[in-house]
Write a protein that holds these residues in place. Structure first.
Motif, PDB file in Angstrom:
ATOM      1  N   TRP A  16       1.310  -2.021   6.300  1.00 43.22           N
ATOM      2  CA  TRP A  16       1.168  -0.574   6.398  1.00 43.22           C
ATOM      3  C   TRP A  16       1.899   0.156   5.283  1.00 43.22           C
ATOM      4  O   TRP A  16       3.009  -0.225   4.883  1.00 43.22           O
ATOM      5  N   GLY A  17       1.266   1.214   4.792  1.00 47.20           N
ATOM      6  CA  GLY A  17       1.943   2.107   3.870  1.00 47.20           C
ATOM      7  C   GLY A  17       2.907   3.015   4.613  1.00 47.20           C
ATOM      8  O   GLY A  17       3.034   2.963   5.839  1.00 47.20           O
ATOM      9  N   GLN A  18       3.587   3.855   3.862  1.00 47.85           N
ATOM     10  CA  GLN A  18       4.608   4.722   4.461  1.00 47.85           C
ATOM     11  C   GLN A  18       4.014   5.939   5.158  1.00 47.85           C
ATOM     12  O   GLN A  18       4.698   6.586   5.957  1.00 47.85           O
ATOM     13  N   GLY A  19       2.778   6.269   4.865  1.00 51.88           N
ATOM     14  CA  GLY A  19       2.112   7.396   5.478  1.00 51.88           C
ATOM     15  C   GLY A  19       2.271   8.674   4.680  1.00 51.88           C
ATOM     16  O   GLY A  19       3.234   8.851   3.941  1.00 51.88           O
ATOM     17  N   THR A  20       1.308   9.570   4.842  1.00 53.61           N
ATOM     18  CA  THR A  20       1.363  10.874   4.196  1.00 53.61           C
ATOM     19  C   THR A  20       0.964  11.939   5.210  1.00 53.61           C
ATOM     20  O   THR A  20       0.008  11.767   5.964  1.00 53.61           O
ATOM     21  N   GLN A  21       1.708  13.026   5.243  1.00 59.48           N
ATOM     22  CA  GLN A  21       1.525  14.067   6.250  1.00 59.48           C
ATOM     23  C   GLN A  21       0.377  14.992   5.872  1.00 59.48           C
ATOM     24  O   GLN A  21       0.321  15.508   4.752  1.00 59.48           O
ATOM     25  N   VAL A  22      -0.512  15.215   6.823  1.00 58.38           N
ATOM     26  CA  VAL A  22      -1.585  16.187   6.690  1.00 58.38           C
ATOM     27  C   VAL A  22      -1.404  17.231   7.779  1.00 58.38           C
ATOM     28  O   VAL A  22      -1.362  16.894   8.965  1.00 58.38           O
ATOM     29  N   THR A  23      -1.289  18.486   7.383  1.00 57.59           N
ATOM     30  CA  THR A  23      -1.127  19.587   8.325  1.00 57.59           C
ATOM     31  C   THR A  23      -2.234  20.602   8.097  1.00 57.59           C
ATOM     32  O   THR A  23      -2.389  21.113   6.986  1.00 57.59           O
ATOM     33  N   VAL A  24      -2.987  20.884   9.146  1.00 55.21           N
ATOM     34  CA  VAL A  24      -4.097  21.825   9.076  1.00 55.21           C
ATOM     35  C   VAL A  24      -3.741  23.031   9.923  1.00 55.21           C
ATOM     36  O   VAL A  24      -3.551  22.919  11.137  1.00 55.21           O
ATOM     37  N   LEU A  45       0.829  -1.191   0.000  1.00 53.09           N
ATOM     38  CA  LEU A  45       0.000   0.000   0.000  1.00 53.09           C
ATOM     39  C   LEU A  45       0.871   1.251   0.000  1.00 53.09           C
ATOM     40  O   LEU A  45       1.873   1.314   0.711  1.00 53.09           O
ATOM     41  N   VAL A  46       0.457   2.237  -0.783  1.00 47.94           N
ATOM     42  CA  VAL A  46       1.174   3.496  -0.881  1.00 47.94           C
ATOM     43  C   VAL A  46       0.186   4.636  -0.748  1.00 47.94           C
ATOM     44  O   VAL A  46      -0.755   4.744  -1.542  1.00 47.94           O
ATOM     45  N   GLU A  47       0.412   5.502   0.236  1.00 47.48           N
ATOM     46  CA  GLU A  47      -0.455   6.656   0.460  1.00 47.48           C
ATOM     47  C   GLU A  47       0.085   7.882  -0.269  1.00 47.48           C
ATOM     48  O   GLU A  47       1.295   8.034  -0.447  1.00 47.48           O
ATOM     49  N   SER A  48      -0.832   8.768  -0.634  1.00 53.21           N
ATOM     50  CA  SER A  48      -0.462  10.035  -1.239  1.00 53.21           C
ATOM     51  C   SER A  48      -1.602  11.027  -1.038  1.00 53.21           C
ATOM     52  O   SER A  48      -2.696  10.654  -0.631  1.00 53.21           O
ATOM     53  N   GLY A  49      -1.335  12.290  -1.324  1.00 57.55           N
ATOM     54  CA  GLY A  49      -2.366  13.312  -1.281  1.00 57.55           C
ATOM     55  C   GLY A  49      -2.315  14.235  -0.091  1.00 57.55           C
ATOM     56  O   GLY A  49      -3.113  15.176  -0.011  1.00 57.55           O
ATOM     57  N   GLY A  50      -1.403  14.007   0.838  1.00 58.31           N
ATOM     58  CA  GLY A  50      -1.293  14.877   1.990  1.00 58.31           C
ATOM     59  C   GLY A  50      -0.731  16.233   1.611  1.00 58.31           C
ATOM     60  O   GLY A  50      -0.255  16.457   0.498  1.00 58.31           O
ATOM     61  N   GLY A  51      -0.797  17.155   2.565  1.00 58.60           N
ATOM     62  CA  GLY A  51      -0.292  18.489   2.330  1.00 58.60           C
ATOM     63  C   GLY A  51      -0.697  19.444   3.424  1.00 58.60           C
ATOM     64  O   GLY A  51      -1.179  19.034   4.483  1.00 58.60           O
ATOM     65  N   LEU A  52      -0.501  20.718   3.153  1.00 57.32           N
ATOM     66  CA  LEU A  52      -0.844  21.788   4.085  1.00 57.32           C
ATOM     67  C   LEU A  52      -2.131  22.451   3.635  1.00 57.32           C
ATOM     68  O   LEU A  52      -2.264  22.843   2.473  1.00 57.32           O
TER      69      LEU A  52
END
Length: 123
Positions: free
Chosen positions: A113-121, A4-11
């Motif tokens: 588990w995937g590597q994770g993607t960072q979400v910052t709000v 599994l590979v996550e993507s799409g995170g951001g600020l």
């Protein structure tokens, strides 16, 4: 063997939206269940949502009900997490994983588990 590979995170600013993707590289089956989790610095990993690949049934943590939507595209072997009305408390690393038990939201009952993607709000 599924990876599994996550993507799409951001600020994003509070009240904004993001869509996360969890792409599966291996073959999936009707019994496959994929969950989204998140972990903020200094906190334990927290269940967010899960989806049954074959039937499409979903389950959400109370903290995200009405704001987040989990879905899947069978043709693309991808699970999505649409996040609306984001709050600073949603800031975390978001990861997806495969369920190893049929009815569980515990991180220890998930694997691959995937590597994770960072979400910052931001506020």
């Amino acid at each position: 063997q599924v990876q599994l590979v996550e993507s799409g995170g951001g600020l994003v600013q509070a009240g904004g939206s993001l869509r996360l993707s969890c792409a599966a590289s291996g073959r999936t089956f009707s019994t496959t269940v994929i969950g989204w989790f998140r972990q903020a610095p200094g906190k334990e990993r927290e269940f967010v949502a899960r989806i049954n690949w074959g039937g499409g049934s979903t389950f959400y943590a109370d903290s995200v009900k009405g704001r987040f939507t989990i879905s899947r595209d069978n043709a693309k072997n991808t699970v999505y997490l649409q996040m609306n009305s984001l709050k600073p408390e949603d800031t975390a690393v978001y990861s997806c994983a495969l369920a190893r038990r049929p009815y569980s939201n515990y991180p220890t009952d998930f694997g691959s588990w995937g590597q994770g993607t960072q979400v910052t709000v931001s506020s």
